[in-house]
Design a protein around this motif. Structure first.
Motif, PDB file in Angstrom:
ATOM      1  N   PRO A  32       0.831  -1.211   0.000  1.00  0.00           N
ATOM      2  CA  PRO A  32       0.000   0.000   0.000  1.00  0.00           C
ATOM      3  C   PRO A  32       0.863   1.257   0.000  1.00  0.00           C
ATOM      4  O   PRO A  32       1.846   1.364   0.743  1.00  0.00           O
ATOM      5  N   GLY A  33       0.489   2.196  -0.828  1.00  0.00           N
ATOM      6  CA  GLY A  33       1.234   3.434  -0.944  1.00  0.00           C
ATOM      7  C   GLY A  33       1.360   3.876  -2.402  1.00  0.00           C
ATOM      8  O   GLY A  33       0.704   3.323  -3.297  1.00  0.00           O
ATOM      9  N   PHE A  34       2.225   4.879  -2.635  1.00  0.00           N
ATOM     10  CA  PHE A  34       2.423   5.447  -3.980  1.00  0.00           C
ATOM     11  C   PHE A  34       3.610   4.771  -4.648  1.00  0.00           C
ATOM     12  O   PHE A  34       4.663   4.578  -4.018  1.00  0.00           O
ATOM     13  N   HIS A  35       3.439   4.390  -5.920  1.00  0.00           N
ATOM     14  CA  HIS A  35       4.488   3.660  -6.639  1.00  0.00           C
ATOM     15  C   HIS A  35       4.688   4.265  -8.037  1.00  0.00           C
ATOM     16  O   HIS A  35       3.732   4.733  -8.662  1.00  0.00           O
ATOM     17  N   PHE A  36       5.966   4.217  -8.509  1.00  0.00           N
ATOM     18  CA  PHE A  36       6.305   4.624  -9.876  1.00  0.00           C
ATOM     19  C   PHE A  36       6.538   3.379 -10.724  1.00  0.00           C
ATOM     20  O   PHE A  36       7.120   2.392 -10.261  1.00  0.00           O
ATOM     21  N   PHE A  37       6.077   3.438 -11.957  1.00  0.00           N
ATOM     22  CA  PHE A  37       6.270   2.327 -12.895  1.00  0.00           C
ATOM     23  C   PHE A  37       7.006   2.863 -14.140  1.00  0.00           C
ATOM     24  O   PHE A  37       6.760   3.980 -14.596  1.00  0.00           O
ATOM     25  N   ASN A  38       7.911   2.065 -14.633  1.00  0.00           N
ATOM     26  CA  ASN A  38       8.714   2.446 -15.812  1.00  0.00           C
ATOM     27  C   ASN A  38       8.204   1.671 -17.024  1.00  0.00           C
ATOM     28  O   ASN A  38       8.595   0.511 -17.238  1.00  0.00           O
ATOM     29  N   PRO A  39       7.323   2.274 -17.787  1.00  0.00           N
ATOM     30  CA  PRO A  39       6.787   1.547 -18.940  1.00  0.00           C
ATOM     31  C   PRO A  39       7.833   1.263 -20.004  1.00  0.00           C
ATOM     32  O   PRO A  39       7.689   0.303 -20.774  1.00  0.00           O
ATOM     33  N   PHE A  40       8.910   2.033 -20.010  1.00  0.00           N
ATOM     34  CA  PHE A  40       9.953   1.769 -20.996  1.00  0.00           C
ATOM     35  C   PHE A  40      10.727   0.496 -20.640  1.00  0.00           C
ATOM     36  O   PHE A  40      11.350  -0.105 -21.503  1.00  0.00           O
ATOM     37  N   ALA A  41      10.660   0.121 -19.348  1.00  0.00           N
ATOM     38  CA  ALA A  41      11.297  -1.141 -18.925  1.00  0.00           C
ATOM     39  C   ALA A  41      10.292  -2.281 -18.906  1.00  0.00           C
ATOM     40  O   ALA A  41      10.600  -3.380 -18.424  1.00  0.00           O
TER      41      ALA A  41
END
Length: 291
Positions: A32-41
Motif C-alpha cells: 500500500p502506498g504510492f508507486h512509480f512504474f517504468n513503462p519503458f522497462a
C-alpha cells in the motif's frame, strides 16, 4: 477514495496489494502506498488483490445415514496471504468456486455416515473436517481459511414436523409420569390422614366411654350413700330408665328422623338391665375360671 493509477505511477490503498509485471512476467508485489512504474522497462500494474477477510456462504444438500435429506448452510471466512499474493493472483481464476467445490466434497463424504441426531450433535466436527481440508488445499494457492461456521442444518419440512411430534409425545409421557407420582403421593397422604383420624377418633371414643363409666360409678355411689335403703341395683335401674326416656325424647325432637316405632315400657328397661348384669356376671365368672 479507490486505487488510482496512470501509466507512470499508481497509488495502492490500505488492505490491498498490487501485482507488478515486467514484460508480462511477475516482477514484484506493490505494498500500500504510492508507486512509480517504468513503462519503458516493461513495468505495469497487472492487478490488485484485497487482503481483507472475505465471507462465502455455501448451501449443501445431502443425505444422512438414516435417509433424511438435509440442507447445510456453511459460512467460510478466508483471506489472501499477503506474502503469497502472487500465487493467489496467478494460480486460481475463481477461488470462490474452488472453495465451494471442496466444501461440497468433504460434507457429502462425511454427513452420509451420520444419523440426523448425530449430525445436529456433531456439526462442529463437520466444520472442523472442512476447515482441515480447505487449509491444506487453499494454502497452496496463497489463501488462508480463517473460520468455518456451520450456520444451520435444515431437514425436510415433513421430518421437522415428525421430530416436533416425537418431542411433544415424549414431553406428554413425562408429564403423565409426574402427574401419576403426584396422585400417588396425594393418595398416600390421604390414607395416612384417614388412619390418623380413625386412631384419634378411637382414642376419643375410648375416653368418652371411660368418662361415662366413671360418671355413672360416681353417681351410683353418691346416690347410695345419700338415700338410705337403696342398693346399687336400684340406682342403676333408675339411671337406665332415665337414659332410655332421654333417648326417646331426642328421637322425637330431631326433625331429620322419620317416625320410629319401637316397643317400650318399664319392663323392657328391666330386661335391658338384666341383660347387662348377666353379661357382666358371665364375664367375671369366665375371668375367675381362667385364673
Amino acid at each position: 477514495m479507490g486505487n488510482s493509477f496512470c501509466i507512470f505511477c499508481g497509488c495502492v490503498q490500505q488492505s490491498n496489494v498490487g501485482v507488478v509485471e515486467r514484460w508480462g512476467r511477475f516482477y514484484k508485489l506493490a505494498e500500500p502506498g504510492f508507486h512509480f512504474f517504468n513503462p519503458f522497462a516493461g513495468e505495469c500494474l497487472a492487478g490488485l488483490l484485497s487482503t481483507r477477510v472475505s465471507s462465502l456462504d455455501v448451501r449443501i444438500e445431502t443425505k444422512t445415514k438414516d435417509n433424511v435429506f438435509v440442507q447445510l448452510l456453511c459460512s467460510i471466512q478466508y483471506r489472501v496471504v499477503k506474502e503469497n499474493a502472487d500465487d493467489a493472483f496467478y494460480e486460481l481464476q475463481n477461488p470462490k468456486e474452488q472453495i465451494q467445490a471442496y466444501v461440497f466434497d468433504v460434507v457429502r463424504a462425511l454427513v452420509p455416515r451420520m444419523n440426523l441426531d448425530e449430525l445436529f450433535e456433531q456439526k462442529g466436527d463437520v466444520a472442523k473436517a472442512v476447515l482441515e481440508e480447505l487449509e491444506k488445499v487453499m494454502g497452496e494457492y496463497g489463501y488462508n481459511i480463517e473460520h468455518i461456521l456451520m450456520v444451520d442444518i435444515i431437514p425436510d419440512n415433513a421430518v421437522r414436523f415428525a421430530m416436533n411430534e416425537i418431542n411433544a409425545a415424549q414431553r406428554l409421557q413425562l408429564a403423565s409420569v409426574y402427574k401419576g407420582e403426584a396422585e400417588k403421593v396425594l393418595l398416600v397422604k390421604k390414607a395416612e390422614a384417614e388412619a390418623e383420624a380413625k386412631f384419634l377418633g378411637g382414642v376419643g371414643v375410648a375416653r368418652q366411654r371411660q368418662a361415662i363409666t366413671d360418671g355413672l360409678r360416681e353417681n351410683i355411689l353418691n346416690f347410695s350413700h345419700k338415700v338410705e335403703g337403696t342398693s346399687a341395683k336400684e340406682v342403676m335401674d333408675l339411671i337406665m330408665i332415665t337414659q332410655y326416656f332421654d333417648t326417646i325424647k331426642d328421637l322425637g325432637n330431631s326433625s331429620k328422623n322419620t317416625t320410629v316405632f319401637i316397643p317400650h315400657g318399664p319392663g323392657h328397661v328391666r330386661d335391658i338391665g338384666e341383660q347387662i348384669r348377666n353379661g357382666l356376671m358371665e364375664a367375671a365368672s369366665a375371668q375367675v375360671n381362667a385364673e
